[in-house]
Scaffold this motif. Sequence first.
Motif, short mmCIF file in Angstrom:
data_model
loop_
_atom_site.label_atom_id
_atom_site.label_comp_id
_atom_site.label_asym_id
_atom_site.label_seq_id
_atom_site.Cartn_x
_atom_site.Cartn_y
_atom_site.Cartn_z
N PHE A 75 0.82 -1.21 0.00
CA PHE A 75 0.00 0.00 0.00
C PHE A 75 0.85 1.26 0.00
CE2 PHE A 75 0.28 0.83 4.56
CZ PHE A 75 0.49 -0.43 5.08
N ASN A 84 2.65 1.46 -3.78
CA ASN A 84 1.78 1.87 -4.88
C ASN A 84 1.24 3.29 -4.79
OD1 ASN A 84 2.11 -0.32 -6.40
ND2 ASN A 84 0.23 -1.36 -5.80
N SER A 85 1.50 3.95 -3.68
CA SER A 85 0.97 5.32 -3.60
C SER A 85 2.13 6.30 -3.42
CB SER A 85 -0.02 5.43 -2.44
OG SER A 85 0.60 5.01 -1.26
N TRP A 86 3.31 5.87 -3.78
CA TRP A 86 4.51 6.64 -3.46
C TRP A 86 4.97 7.47 -4.66
CZ3 TRP A 86 5.47 6.62 1.52
CH2 TRP A 86 6.68 7.12 1.99
N ASP A 87 4.14 8.41 -5.07
CA ASP A 87 4.54 9.23 -6.21
C ASP A 87 3.71 10.51 -6.27
OD1 ASP A 87 2.10 8.53 -7.26
OD2 ASP A 87 2.90 6.94 -8.52
N LYS A 127 1.31 11.33 -8.01
CA LYS A 127 -0.14 11.19 -8.18
C LYS A 127 -0.83 11.23 -6.80
CE LYS A 127 -3.25 8.12 -10.55
NZ LYS A 127 -3.35 6.72 -10.90
N TYR A 128 -0.19 10.71 -5.79
CA TYR A 128 -0.82 10.61 -4.46
C TYR A 128 -0.20 11.50 -3.40
CZ TYR A 128 -3.01 6.59 -6.53
OH TYR A 128 -3.74 5.79 -7.37
N ARG A 154 8.61 10.25 -11.25
CA ARG A 154 7.89 9.97 -10.01
C ARG A 154 7.56 11.24 -9.23
NH1 ARG A 154 7.41 5.42 -6.77
NH2 ARG A 154 8.85 4.24 -8.06
N PHE A 199 -0.35 13.42 1.83
CA PHE A 199 -0.99 12.92 0.62
C PHE A 199 -1.92 13.98 0.05
CE2 PHE A 199 0.70 9.28 2.71
CZ PHE A 199 1.09 8.44 1.67
N ARG A 200 -2.42 13.74 -1.15
CA ARG A 200 -3.29 14.72 -1.80
C ARG A 200 -4.72 14.66 -1.23
NH1 ARG A 200 -1.08 17.31 -5.89
NH2 ARG A 200 0.67 16.37 -6.97
#
Length: 516
Positions: free
Chosen positions: A217, A220-223, A225-226, A341, A366-367
């Motif tokens: 988790f 997959n959210s380490w960029d 986008k998040y 990234r 996070f966003r």
Amino acid sequence: MSSSANNKDPNQAMREQVCQEFHGSVTIVVLGASGDLAKKKTYPALYNLYRDGFLPEKTRIVGYARSKLSHEDFIQRVTGYIKSPSSDKLSEFKNMLSYHQGLYDQDESFQALDKHIKELEEQRDIEPGSRHRIFYMALPPSVFIPVAQHLRRNAYAKEGINRVVVEKPFGRDLASYQEMSKELGSLFTEKEIYRIDHYLGKEMVKNLMMVRFANIFFSNSWDRKYIDSVQITFKEPFGTEGRGGYFDEFGIIRDVMQNHLLQILSLIAMERPISTEAEAIRDEKVKVLKCITPVSLDNALLGQYVAANGKPGYLDDETLKNKQSVTPTFAALVLWIQNERWEGVPFILKAGKALNEAKVEVRVQFRNVAGNLYRGTPRNELVLRIQPDEAMYVKFNNKQPGLSYHTIQSDLDLTYQNRYTDLAIPEAYESLLLDVLRNDHSNFVRDDELAAAWKIFTPLLHQIDQGDPNIHIEHYDYGSRGPAVLDEFVKAYGYDRSTKNYSWPIQSVSAEKNRL
Ligand code: BG6
């Protein structure tokens, strides 16, 4: 770096690794043995390693420095900072120690040191091929290169392994680092050199790769986008007190940002290494550092503390030569990583002396949730507290317990003290010295990594050193949160500080009334 759990006691596996490396014997030479670093960090770490069975059986530890000290005085000095020693173990440890006085710039002194080491080797019947030496340089920068040259010429092991452990400062900017690196590189191979950044030996810093790459988790959210922003914060509640003379030459950016905080950043931002081998990790760290554009003045907030709360200001430090110094004791710098990234995600490094608390942490914000059903809910944040009291928690939104359908901000909390029994976190130096013994370079800084790190900060540092008229130093009170404009500065990079009714570590359910 060992990668996964197995049935064997991991400490035992490391002991065996050390044994294999050194065939049971090594001489550790601590240069600068009468100094602060040696007595407060190096010797206590060596004692702990001895106590826990990590030092090869026939280890000897030779202290070398200019001061004339009797054997007894020396022993007292370097064992005085060992925390709660067992008296048996301590007296065994003391038997391993000796002191050798010598100069830092004379062949004869180092030849005498070599002779002393050889005598110790003979006393222990050490075979040729096993006459290994580790040189730990706890030295001021001015004597660092001359000592390395004399060591190489006069005390380098010809019948065993050599390892050289070096401590910052590694130069003052890119050019001075390159000069130093060329010199050191002509004396020892990169494999023989261990450049210490003691933050890499801290428990939570060593944990960063596992958190990132062993949890789907996060991975997959380490960029971009998040993640909206990343803050890496270093706060100390004391000023330079008596260390101003040294500090003034460097300033907070060179003292902790170019090294400690940037190391944390590279572990947070690097791509997944192809393996857990040292070079694979260091390759990725270098790659990400090379994607960072040099930090500009537009992305910087600099400060210096002034007297307040009964404490002296920076310029009141008696050891300070320049009473008009504009050396920053606080900095907030925003770094941008130009890759797929991270483009557009600010990495905000903040560090300061004489602040309101002692804390080092990473805060990944996070966003906002797109099309959020529960308007006004705060953003998720992952916080990794490096010190004090190691902890990791994710701030997240939860239904307010009870009949209500309001949301409440709470956390998923992994506070080490609460979660782990028998918690014994080693000192950073202990862990790093063990890595030297195990021949693991993962937690040491490679030559090209340092060059890449200096490239990021050198232009700004030169502007500060040369008194560029665009440099503005904000004053802040000793004991405050930093310059008054700090919140505004951080907010400009999108950081949202809203934490309505959230409190750590315990919160009231009924306090939260204003959610939809
Ligand atoms: C050192 C700096 O590298 O790190 C010091 O020179 C600073 O100024 C220290 O106080 C912080 O280390 P730690 O382990 O106490 O957080």
